[in-house]
Design a protein around this motif. Structure first.
Motif, PDB file in Angstrom:
ATOM      1  N   SER A  21       0.794  -1.229   0.000  1.00 19.67           N
ATOM      2  CA  SER A  21       0.000   0.000   0.000  1.00 19.67           C
ATOM      3  C   SER A  21       0.826   1.279   0.000  1.00 19.67           C
ATOM      4  O   SER A  21       0.274   2.366  -0.042  1.00 19.67           O
ATOM      5  N   GLY A  22       2.163   1.165   0.053  1.00 17.59           N
ATOM      6  CA  GLY A  22       2.994   2.349  -0.119  1.00 17.59           C
ATOM      7  C   GLY A  22       2.968   3.340   1.028  1.00 17.59           C
ATOM      8  O   GLY A  22       2.974   4.549   0.806  1.00 17.59           O
ATOM      9  N   GLY A  23       2.993   2.866   2.255  1.00 16.03           N
ATOM     10  CA  GLY A  23       2.978   3.752   3.418  1.00 16.03           C
ATOM     11  C   GLY A  23       4.356   4.133   3.936  1.00 16.03           C
ATOM     12  O   GLY A  23       4.483   4.613   5.063  1.00 16.03           O
ATOM     13  N   GLY A  24       5.385   3.937   3.120  1.00 17.62           N
ATOM     14  CA  GLY A  24       6.750   4.217   3.553  1.00 17.62           C
ATOM     15  C   GLY A  24       6.983   5.651   4.010  1.00 17.62           C
ATOM     16  O   GLY A  24       7.731   5.894   4.957  1.00 17.62           O
ATOM     17  N   GLU A  25       6.356   6.608   3.351  1.00 11.18           N
ATOM     18  CA  GLU A  25       6.515   8.028   3.732  1.00 11.18           C
ATOM     19  C   GLU A  25       6.094   8.244   5.182  1.00 11.18           C
ATOM     20  O   GLU A  25       6.788   8.922   5.943  1.00 11.18           O
ATOM     21  N   ASP A  26       4.954   7.674   5.562  1.00 14.29           N
ATOM     22  CA  ASP A  26       4.469   7.830   6.936  1.00 14.29           C
ATOM     23  C   ASP A  26       5.403   7.164   7.941  1.00 14.29           C
ATOM     24  O   ASP A  26       5.680   7.715   9.010  1.00 14.29           O
TER      25      ASP A  26
END
Length: 175
Positions: A21-26
């Motif tokens: 889901s691409g939550g790496g920034e958070d």
């Protein structure tokens, strides 16, 4: 949740029911804005980039390399059995600006390219390509193959990674 926290952008799952889901920034924001200040305040941990490294295993290894391109908070990193087959990651790595002289440790099990879904079997080639890309960007990269598959000898792999990275970081600081 590795499929959320360790992925830099959304991608199709390779296993049913396990989305990326691409939550790496958070997660990176949590590490830099909450975890590092807490470690400094509570334990007196040095948080200058030359004293901070980010290491990860599997999707965590993907995250560690990606995070090095997104923040100045970490002066070194390691990707152990990193999921560097992740869709579009090598293209991203080619086009981002890596910090010159960054110490980076890469490792992979010699049986990893032999199993799993087809995309995962590209991990050996992808890791070799990542080494080349990072080296061409001026990073100090060390890559080693280990015996076994993805989950074999994990504790010893971590120990080797920490020792090698500490040595690499010391050489970078001495310059």
């Amino acid at each position: 949740d590795g499929g959320r926290d360790f992925t830099p952008w959304e991608a199709e799952p390779i296993w049913p029911g396990e989305p990326f889901s691409g939550g790496g920034e958070d997660y990176l924001k949590f590490l830099t804005d909450t975890a590092l200040p807490y470690l400094e305040e509570r334990f007196g941990a040095p948080t200058e980039p030359e004293n901070c490294a980010l290491l990860g295993y599997s999707l965590g290894g993907l995250f560690a390399l990606w995070a090095l391109t997104k923040t100045e908070k970490f002066g070194a990193g390691a990707s152990l059995s990193g999921s560097l087959w992740y869709p579009q990651f090598l293209k991203y790595l080619e086009n981002c600006l890596s910090k010159k002289d960054t110490a980076i440790y890469l490792s992979l099990g010699d049986r990893e390219p032999l199993g799993g879904p087809p995309v995962m079997r590209t991990v050996g080639d992808c890791t070799e390509m990542a080494k080349e890309i990072l080296s061409n960007h001026g990073c100090k990269v060390f890559f080693e193959w280990n015996q076994g598959g993805h989950g074999k000898g994990v504790t010893k792999r971590w120990q080797r990674a920490v020792r090698r990275l500490l040595t690499m970081m010391a050489k970078t600081v001495e310059k």
